[in-house]
Design a protein around this motif. Structure first.
Motif, PDB file in Angstrom:
ATOM      1  N   SER A   1      -2.416  11.501   4.314  1.00 10.48           N
ATOM      2  CA  SER A   1      -3.395  10.600   4.925  1.00 10.48           C
ATOM      3  C   SER A   1      -4.232   9.855   3.888  1.00 10.48           C
ATOM      4  N   LEU A   2      -3.977  10.100   2.599  1.00 11.71           N
ATOM      5  CA  LEU A   2      -4.835   9.546   1.556  1.00 11.71           C
ATOM      6  C   LEU A   2      -4.192   8.354   0.847  1.00 11.71           C
ATOM      7  N   PRO A   3      -4.985   7.328   0.512  1.00 12.01           N
ATOM      8  CA  PRO A   3      -4.458   6.183  -0.225  1.00 12.01           C
ATOM      9  C   PRO A   3      -4.177   6.528  -1.683  1.00 12.01           C
TER      10      PRO A   3
ATOM     11  N   ASN B   1       0.329   5.431   0.883  1.00 11.89           N
ATOM     12  CA  ASN B   1      -0.421   6.635   1.253  1.00 11.89           C
ATOM     13  C   ASN B   1       0.461   7.857   1.011  1.00 11.89           C
TER      14      ASN B   1
ATOM     15  N   THR C   1       0.849  -1.201   0.000  1.00 12.70           N
ATOM     16  CA  THR C   1       0.000   0.000   0.000  1.00 12.70           C
ATOM     17  C   THR C   1       0.877   1.240   0.000  1.00 12.70           C
TER      18      THR C   1
END
Length: 248
Positions: free
Chosen positions: A139-141, A136, A134
């Motif tokens: 704070s956003l993916p 980020n 993952t």
């Protein structure tokens, strides 16, 4: 500090350098690589000349790397997009963008070489029977990659070939007049590679639009292949292959 002493330094601050001298050796470096087909026109807009694209195979490699033991730099995770290219008939990879969570690695990558590194929060982990990567940004993916965990062995030669290809990068340093002071295409290649294990499986990749981490500008049209590789290697010094300012 005397001039003779200043010349021996490699970065600032002089009394607390952002990173130590190399070479930088990686132990148990773990890759999750997903190769996918994308839009050719999107690739053509971002790959700099004189690098050449394969018009028949508009491919991108999304790579996630967990690096728990790096001499001089510590432990960190990194991910980004890599684009297969050719330069003077030599096949290699153009490093498009990279996101990682370690300041010394960002600083040395940008200053000593030309790795396009930015601060982000990538993670590589095992979730039950799935290898997951993952990213980020803030704070956003931005990206989620999944692959079956060690489903099938991957040929060691193929694994070696994936991570030993020449890497091309663009080095741009602005002068005090606002014009480029350095504008070069440089190349490097991993060396001292030891493959501890390699696997393949089905995989999926999701990219989420973000203005400052625009991985989704190279959309995923089809996943072609995936690999999971555990290795030791050393970063080799970079060298200039093309100087954009030489003609100006």
């Amino acid at each position: 500090m005397l001039e003779s002493e200043i010349y021996k330094q490699i970065t600032t601050p002089l009394t607390a350098p952002a990173f130590p001298k190399g070479p930088y050796k990686f132990h148990n470096r773990e890759y999750l690589n997903i190769i996918y087909r994308t839009d050719f026109e999107a690739l053509r807009k971002i790959v700099p000349e004189p690098l050449e694209l394969d018009e028949d195979e508009p491919l991108v490699r999304f790579e996630m790397m967990a690096m728990p033991d790096v001499t001089g730099l510590g432990s960190y995770t990194e991910c980004g997009q890599v684009i297969p290219v050719k330069y003077n008939g030599i096949k290699g990879d153009y490093l498009h963008m990279m996101y990682l969570d370690n300041h010394p690695a960002i600083a040395v990558g940008r200053e000593v070489s030309a790795y396009p590194k930015k601060l982000g929060t990538p993670k590589l982990f095992v979730d039950s029977d799935t290898l997951v990567g993952t990213l980020n940004y803030g704070s956003l993916p931005v990206a989620t990659a999944t692959m079956g965990y060690k489903h099938e062995p991957l040929d060691i030669k193929e694994a070696y070939n994936q991570i030993s290809r020449p890497s091309f990068m663009l080095k741009i340093v602005q002068g005090y007049d606002g014009k480029p002071r350095i504008c070069e295409l440089i190349c490097t290649q991993n060396k001292d590679i030891i493959i501890h294990g390699a696997w393949t499986s089905c995989a999926r990749l999701q990219l989420f639009s973000h203005a400052l981490a625009p991985l989704a500008d190279l959309p995923v049209l089809e996943v072609v292949s995936a690999s999971h590789i555990l290795t030791d290697l050393t970063l080799a010094p970079a060298h200039v292959v093309y100087d954009y300012l030489a003609k100006n």
